[in-house]
Design an enzyme around this catalytic site. Structure first.
Site, short mmCIF file in Angstrom:
data_model
loop_
_atom_site.label_atom_id
_atom_site.label_comp_id
_atom_site.label_asym_id
_atom_site.label_seq_id
_atom_site.Cartn_x
_atom_site.Cartn_y
_atom_site.Cartn_z
N SER A 140 0.87 -1.19 0.00
CA SER A 140 0.00 0.00 0.00
C SER A 140 0.90 1.22 0.00
O SER A 140 2.07 1.14 0.38
CB SER A 140 -0.86 0.00 1.27
OG SER A 140 -1.56 1.22 1.40
N TYR A 153 -2.12 0.10 10.78
CA TYR A 153 -2.06 -0.36 9.38
C TYR A 153 -0.75 0.05 8.72
O TYR A 153 -0.09 -0.77 8.06
CB TYR A 153 -3.26 0.22 8.62
CG TYR A 153 -3.38 -0.24 7.18
CD1 TYR A 153 -3.51 -1.59 6.86
CD2 TYR A 153 -3.40 0.70 6.14
CE1 TYR A 153 -3.64 -2.00 5.53
CE2 TYR A 153 -3.54 0.29 4.81
CZ TYR A 153 -3.65 -1.06 4.51
OH TYR A 153 -3.78 -1.46 3.20
P1 NAP Z 1 -11.19 -6.30 0.43
O1 NAP Z 1 -12.22 -6.21 -0.63
O2 NAP Z 1 -11.63 -6.15 1.86
O3 NAP Z 1 -10.42 -7.69 0.26
C1 NAP Z 1 -9.59 -8.22 1.25
C2 NAP Z 1 -9.39 -9.70 0.96
O4 NAP Z 1 -8.48 -10.23 1.94
C3 NAP Z 1 -10.68 -10.49 1.05
O5 NAP Z 1 -10.71 -11.43 0.01
C4 NAP Z 1 -10.56 -11.17 2.40
O6 NAP Z 1 -11.23 -12.43 2.33
C5 NAP Z 1 -9.07 -11.40 2.47
N1 NAP Z 1 -8.61 -11.63 3.83
C6 NAP Z 1 -8.63 -10.77 4.88
N2 NAP Z 1 -8.16 -11.37 5.97
C7 NAP Z 1 -7.82 -12.65 5.60
C8 NAP Z 1 -7.30 -13.76 6.29
N3 NAP Z 1 -7.02 -13.73 7.59
N4 NAP Z 1 -7.07 -14.91 5.59
C9 NAP Z 1 -7.35 -14.97 4.28
N5 NAP Z 1 -7.86 -13.94 3.58
C10 NAP Z 1 -8.10 -12.80 4.24
O7 NAP Z 1 -10.05 -5.21 0.24
P2 NAP Z 1 -8.96 -4.97 -0.93
O8 NAP Z 1 -8.84 -3.52 -1.08
O9 NAP Z 1 -9.26 -5.81 -2.13
O10 NAP Z 1 -7.64 -5.47 -0.20
C11 NAP Z 1 -6.68 -6.32 -0.82
C12 NAP Z 1 -5.29 -5.88 -0.39
O11 NAP Z 1 -5.03 -4.58 -0.89
C13 NAP Z 1 -5.08 -5.81 1.13
O12 NAP Z 1 -3.80 -6.32 1.45
C14 NAP Z 1 -5.14 -4.31 1.40
O13 NAP Z 1 -4.43 -3.96 2.58
C15 NAP Z 1 -4.49 -3.78 0.14
N6 NAP Z 1 -4.74 -2.37 -0.20
C16 NAP Z 1 -6.02 -1.90 -0.31
C17 NAP Z 1 -6.23 -0.55 -0.63
C18 NAP Z 1 -7.61 0.05 -0.75
O14 NAP Z 1 -7.74 1.29 -0.71
N7 NAP Z 1 -8.65 -0.75 -0.96
C19 NAP Z 1 -5.13 0.29 -0.83
C20 NAP Z 1 -3.84 -0.23 -0.71
C21 NAP Z 1 -3.67 -1.56 -0.40
P3 NAP Z 1 -12.07 -13.12 3.52
O15 NAP Z 1 -12.63 -12.02 4.38
O16 NAP Z 1 -13.11 -13.91 2.77
O17 NAP Z 1 -11.08 -14.00 4.22
#
Ligand code: NAP
Length: 251
Positions: A140, A153
């Protein structure tokens, strides 16, 4: 006349594939010809993603905070894996450091740091066996900059970024590329999970057009499909109206 069997499709693994960036990336990888193995905790959501992809997409339960779960997941993948997308992660809460909740911090560190470390450990032999491995970690902008209310975070993602850079050094000379994707604001379930309230989650994007999960998946698809001599070390991907972790122009 003997028939030659076609080579099986290379395997790509996506953690956190049940929503957001992981689900979008799974679709891009499948379209690139990979057989995808998808993991997350919510089996129903994973099954829906696999059904949307169709064909040979497979799913398996995965909790990256549980070492045994990661081992069981990796065992589903066979001997060789070309691409690992270590994407599972997220944020919990937006408290100042002094007000932070230990359990939220522990979960963020377990998921975003140890989850990535254990996942890479479990898959490394298979990635090396492919002779053409790529590890993509979704860090991120919070892995490189800080902001008030983001201590749990940002500290976890900074640690993840340090692990990624360390892996690149330690694996120098091995047939593997270590790729970091560092997005700014992406509209997924991230803000809802973090804040626990849809209205508050929507307000995060007030006046801003954030990235979509597809935008990030597109960058990942590009990064892993460069020729084998080209290593994309890191991509910082922002919405146009975001300049840093805390600077956003809202219209
Ligand atoms: P999201 O829609 O909430 O997706 C998060 C994913 O991670 C879900 O599939 C969730 O699946 C999975 N997850 C969470 N905890 C887990 C665990 N303990 N074991 C296995 N799977 C787990 O959010 P996203 O934005 O796509 O996030 C994906 C990545 O991008 C994350 O690492 C996040 O920090 C990063 N990111 C996001 C943003 C943003 O603004 N959205 C920006 C920078 C980086 P389940 O709940 O089904 O397990």
């Amino acid at each position: 006349m003997s028939e030659t069997k076609p080579d099986p499709a290379p395997v790509a693994v996506v953690t956190g594939a049940s929503s957001g960036i992981g689900a979008a990336t799974a679709k891009v990888l499948a379209a690139q010809g990979f057989t995808v193995l998808l993991g997350a905790r919510r089996a129903d959501r994973l099954a829906q993603v696999a059904a949307d992809i169709g064909g040979s997409a497979r799913t398996a339960p995965l909790d990256v905070t549980d070492a045994d779960s990661i081992e069981g997941f990796a065992a589903q993948a066979g001997e060789t894996v070309e691409v690992l997308i270590a994407n599972a992660g997220g944020a919990l809460g937006a408290d100042a450091v002094v007000d932070g909740d230990d359990n939220q911090w522990r979960t963020m560190w377990e998921t975003n740091v140890l989850g990535v470390v254990r996942t890479v450990r479990a898959f490394l032999p298979k990635l090396l066996a492919s002779g053409h491995g790529r590890v993509v970690v979704i860090s991120s902008v919070a892995g490189h900059q800080v902001y008030p209310g983001g201590g749990g975070y940002t500290s976890a993602k900074h640690a993840a970024a340090a692990v990624i850079d360390t892996l690149r050094l330690e694996l120098l000379g091995a047939p593997i590329r270590i790729i970091e994707i560092a997005p700014g604001a992406v509209r997924t379930e991230f803000a809802l999970v973090r804040l626990g309230d849809q209205e508050k989650a929507d307000a995060v994007y007030d006046g801003l057009t954030p990235l979509t999960a597809d935008d990030v998946a597109d960058a990942i698809g590009w990064a892993i499909s460069r020729p084998p001599n080209v290593a994309v070390a890191r991509i910082d991907l922002f919405p146009r109206n975001q300049a840093s972790a805390r600077d956003r122009h809202r219209e």
